[in-house]
Design a protein around this motif. Structure first.
Motif, short mmCIF file in Angstrom:
data_model
loop_
_atom_site.label_atom_id
_atom_site.label_comp_id
_atom_site.label_asym_id
_atom_site.label_seq_id
_atom_site.Cartn_x
_atom_site.Cartn_y
_atom_site.Cartn_z
N ASP A 6 0.82 -1.21 0.00
CA ASP A 6 0.00 0.00 0.00
C ASP A 6 0.86 1.27 0.00
O ASP A 6 0.63 2.20 -0.79
CB ASP A 6 -0.94 0.01 1.21
N THR A 7 1.85 1.30 0.89
CA THR A 7 2.72 2.49 0.96
C THR A 7 3.57 2.62 -0.29
O THR A 7 3.74 3.73 -0.83
CB THR A 7 3.62 2.41 2.21
N LEU A 8 4.13 1.52 -0.76
CA LEU A 8 4.95 1.59 -1.98
C LEU A 8 4.13 2.08 -3.17
O LEU A 8 4.64 2.82 -4.03
CB LEU A 8 5.55 0.22 -2.29
N TYR A 9 2.87 1.68 -3.22
CA TYR A 9 1.99 2.14 -4.30
C TYR A 9 1.85 3.66 -4.26
O TYR A 9 1.96 4.34 -5.29
CB TYR A 9 0.63 1.47 -4.18
N ASP A 10 1.64 4.21 -3.06
CA ASP A 10 1.53 5.67 -2.92
C ASP A 10 2.83 6.35 -3.31
O ASP A 10 2.81 7.39 -4.00
CB ASP A 10 1.16 6.03 -1.47
N TRP A 11 3.96 5.82 -2.88
CA TRP A 11 5.25 6.43 -3.21
C TRP A 11 5.53 6.36 -4.71
O TRP A 11 6.05 7.31 -5.30
CB TRP A 11 6.37 5.73 -2.45
N CYS A 12 5.19 5.25 -5.32
CA CYS A 12 5.42 5.12 -6.76
C CYS A 12 4.55 6.09 -7.56
O CYS A 12 5.01 6.71 -8.52
CB CYS A 12 5.15 3.69 -7.21
N ARG A 13 3.30 6.23 -7.15
CA ARG A 13 2.41 7.16 -7.85
C ARG A 13 2.89 8.60 -7.69
O ARG A 13 2.69 9.43 -8.59
CB ARG A 13 0.99 7.02 -7.31
N ALA A 14 3.51 8.90 -6.55
CA ALA A 14 4.00 10.26 -6.31
C ALA A 14 5.40 10.46 -6.88
O ALA A 14 5.99 11.54 -6.71
CB ALA A 14 4.01 10.54 -4.81
#
Length: 386
Positions: A6-14
């Protein structure tokens, strides 16, 4: 890495660069399995854990160094040292190998689709090179179990096809794994060790019998990461209000529902009705299915009578031997909640080939690698995540 999807997804999108530390190999007794990850972004924010606290500080500093240097991936091994009581190491006595790599925004963009699939509960895997030529370390191949597609590259088309096929097989089994590929002309000229991070749908726990024990067991199953179904033929008892922790409550004859629902090698079937008109047709069917666990509630006298009826129904002895009855471990349980702990303890022990004995009476490592029947291998406590 999917334990922090979940966190990696947010970081990748940002488009945030980050350092990813992954446990790539475990020796002896270690707290967390291969594939477990910790990540640190450029602001110093940390997410995840690779050792339960023993070596987190050292790994955090290594991540910060890799982020600042922007160079090649780094390897580190952590173990126990008797020589220096203040040395960084694992207090459990095992050893772990950790790969730390910098993930650039462009790399993160390529990971976004598979991380999104994981977040939505779709089967997906990330194959990561953890040993091989330095220039290939950390490369990933993304595999999508629902479509059969894969993207990315591990260095050659042959290696991609070989690893994708292995990843699909692991997804079907609901587990992660480390594989060796290459070293020959047919697959890949270079020898590679690839860690496959797999995220499969949650395993199922099918509870038959809308009784008080089922309410407690559905709560325990939910806590362990199972997708819980409670089924009973009596609509007055089988209501969502009575089973708030179940993912679904079904009004149907148990054997009829089981006949038309999906099961696999991770499915746990728990029969709590102890009523022959429900139990016998249900167990006769269940004992012929490729499920991971089948247990039935009742006294020893009920169990003996049930076996006689199942034999009369044509169930062979080899299949009867798969039945856990009376259900659960001997914990001296009395209440529904205690009984739920007893049942789930037996399911865990069976899935992981545990003895069910107190650890104080055993020898050898206390941590074991999970099998295909285990719930959790990670993510949302979801099995098969690593």
């Amino acid at each position: 890495m999917l334990n922090i999807a979940d966190t990696l997804y947010d970081w990748c999108r940002a488009a945030r660069p980050f350092a990813l530390a992954t446990v790539v190999q475990v020796s002896g007794s270690a707290p967390l399995p291969p594939g477990t990850a910790l990540a640190v972004d450029a602001d110093g924010t940390v997410v995840g854990s690779i050792s339960g606290g023993c070596v987190e500080g050292a790994v955090y500093e290594l991540c910060r160094q890799v982020l600042e240097d922007g160079g090649a991936p780094a390897r580190a091994r952590f173990g126990y040292s008797d020589d220096d009581a203040f040395a960084v190491g694992l207090t459990c006595g095992g050893e772990i190998d950790v790969l730390v790599q910098r993930v650039e925004p462009a790399d993160g963009t390529r990971l976004t689709a598979v991380l999104e699939a994981v977040a939505l509960g779709r089967p997906a895997a990330v194959a990561q090179i953890v040993d091989g030529p330095q220039r290939l370390l950390g490369r990933t191949l993304r595999v999508f179990g629902d479509t059969g597609a894969h993207d990315g590259s591990l260095g050659s088309e042959q290696a991609d096809r070989t690893v994708a096929a292995q990843a699909h097989a692991l997804l079907r089994a609901g587990r992660a794994g480390r594989i060796e590929v290459g070293g020959d002309a047919d697959s890949c000229p270079e020898r590679l060790s690839v860690l496959i991070h797999a995220s499969a749908p949650r395993p199922r726990m099918l509870i038959f019998g809308a009784v008080d024990f089922a309410a407690a067991l559905s709560r325990a199953g939910n806590l362990l990461g199972y997708r819980v179904t409670v089924c009973d033929a009596r609509p007055v008892f089988a209501t969502p209000a009575r089973f708030p922790h179940a993912d679904e409550v079904v009004v149907d004859w148990p054997h009829r529902y089981l006949e038309h629902t999906d099961v696999d090698a991770r499915t746990a079937v728990c029969v709590l009705t102890h009523d022959t008109k429900f139990d016998i047709p249900l167990l006769r069917l269940a004992l012929g299915l490729p499920v991971g666990y089948i247990g039935a509630m009742g006294s020893r006298r009920t169990h003996d009578h049930r076996l006689d009826l199942l034999r009369e129904a044509g169930v062979p002895e080899t299949r009867l031997a798969l039945l856990h009855s009376p259900i659960g471990l001997d914990l001296g349980a009395h209440t529904p909640e205690e009984t739920a702990v007893s049942i789930t303890a037996e399911i865990i022990a069976h899935a992981n080939r545990g003895s069910g004995l107190p650890l104080s009476r055993g020898t050898g490592p206390i941590h074991r690698h999970r099998t295909a029947g285990s719930p959790a291998s990670g993510t949302s406590a979801a099995p098969a995540h690593v």
